[in-house]
Write an enzyme that holds these catalytic residues in place. Structure first.
Site, PDB file in Angstrom:
ATOM      1  N   LYS A  95       0.869  -1.195   0.000  1.00 40.12           N
ATOM      2  CA  LYS A  95       0.000   0.000   0.000  1.00 40.12           C
ATOM      3  C   LYS A  95       0.898   1.234   0.000  1.00 40.12           C
ATOM      4  CE  LYS A  95      -4.433   1.351   2.007  1.00 40.12           C
ATOM      5  NZ  LYS A  95      -5.276   1.388   0.824  1.00 40.12           N
ATOM      6  N   GLU A 131      -7.510  -5.345 -10.503  1.00 40.12           N
ATOM      7  CA  GLU A 131      -8.172  -4.624  -9.396  1.00 40.12           C
ATOM      8  C   GLU A 131      -9.198  -3.644  -9.921  1.00 40.12           C
ATOM      9  OE1 GLU A 131      -5.150  -3.283  -6.163  1.00 40.12           O
ATOM     10  OE2 GLU A 131      -6.836  -4.474  -5.495  1.00 40.12           O
TER      11      GLU A 131
END
Ligand code: PLP
Ligand code: COI
Length: 339
Positions: A183, A219
């Site tokens: 992340k 995604e």
């Protein structure tokens, strides 16, 4: 007294009273400081600014009917931040420090936790940045760990109402051996053009394909993708997607509901066979998808024909939110109370 219309909250920044900070210098973490300032003072040559040496997290606290504050699976966020730190050579935040920061920032902003029944929650944003100066491309030797909170409503304005998304091929969010599984800020910078264009063209999000072959679903913008077909919960297996804690939790709940969970490549062709599809993440929880447009071929895949989320997505959403708000038993020990 704070004056917030909880039901009208969107996913955005609202100023709260405090945040917490901790500096890593001379090879060790210092003490955790409480701050009421919304700014940080940063060196002009900090590696975070030049070389993207930064990682963040996102988790939520929920107010239950019983007036207790529940944090969802924070240990998983602490572990993921640890992996992100190691992935881009930053000083990792020890789990005890993460927990201390979390409890402190929530306790000092209690008035900003949206009330039970409003549907809103307190979003917690841990941030780890390279604060030390470098001009060569090297990791910093000083780091800053910050945690702030902000009350939030739904990530997509539609809430749990189905959204449209758009398959893109002319942008990649992350490379197979890049940092998509971490992340880190760079992934989000890389996703901006596709995301903004998708919005401008009337879609809630872009749907990225695997960067190497452009054959598999990767995604759904800032969320993982899942599909339901023939009693199966199917979600992509890819080295370039973020291992979502929401997705992991939904897989557990899906198994409990009697669905078979498959984590594997999902081809575009398969989109035609799904009965339900959705995007999932902390911010979005579940966003049911009603239409997927392939931007290049104009092919359209449609779901939620009656305009509503499908029965399995609905049950998964209600169960997950039920656990988060304390209305459903927390069998898996996902909740930590903060008093
Ligand atoms: N994928 C991306 C790219 C994200 O930024 C997020 C948000 O954190 C997710 C998926 C969902 O992950 P999680 O459920 O852990 O919030
Ligand atoms: C999430 O928390 O689910 C996110 O997608 C974070 C996003 C706002 C970057």
């Amino acid at each position: 007294m704070i004056n917030i219309d909880w039901k009208k909250l969107v996913f955005g920044y609202t100023k709260t009273n405090y945040n917490v900070r901790c500096y890593y210098r001379d090879g060790k973490w210092g003490s955790l400081e409480l701050s009421s300032s919304e700014t940080i003072n940063i060196h002009i040559a900090a590696t975070a600014l030049h070389y993207g040496q930064e990682a963040f997290e996102g988790l939520k606290a929920f107010m239950g009917k019983d007036g207790k504050v529940r944090v969802f699976r924070w240990e998983e966020n602490a572990k993921r931040l640890h992996r992100s730190a190691e992935g881009i050579l930053m000083a990792p935040v020890p789990e005890e420090l993460f927990q201390k920061a979390l409890f402190k920032v929530i306790k000092h902003n209690k008035d900003f936790i949206p009330p039970y029944g409003s549907g809103a929650s307190l979003y917690i944003r841990p941030l780890l940045i390279g604060s030390g100066a470098q001009v060569g491309v090297k990791p910093a030797n000083e780091y800053l760990f910050v945690m702030f909170v902000t009350p939030v409503g739904p990530y997509f304005k539609e809430g749990f109402n189905p959204v449209d998304i758009q398959i893109v091929r002319d942008f990649d969010r992350a490379a197979p051996l890049g940092t998509g599984h971490l992340k880190v800020g760079g992934n989000y910078a890389a996703s901006l053009r596709a995301g903004v264009r998708a919005h401008d063209e009337g879609f809630a999000s872009a749907l990225f394909l695997d960067a190497k072959t452009k054959t598999y679903i990767d995604e759904a913008g800032p969320a993982n993708f899942f599909g339901i077909a023939n009693g199966k919960y199917i979600t992509p297996d890819s080295t370039s997607i973020l291992p979502s804690i929401t997705n992991m939790s939904l897989q557990t709940l899906a198994t409990e509901m009697g669905l078979h969970v498959e984590k594997r490549h999902i081809t575009l062709e398969e989109l035609a066979q799904f009965e339900e599809v959705g995007a999932c993440g902390t911010a979005a929880v579940i966003s049911p998808i009603k239409k997927i447009l392939d931007r290049d071929s104009n092919r359209v895949f449609e779901y939620c024909k009656d305009g509503k989320a499908g029965p399995i997505s609905t049950k998964l959403y209600q169960t997950l939110q039920g656990i988060q708000f304390g209305d459903i038993e927390d069998k898996y020990n996902w909740i930590t109370f903060v008093d």
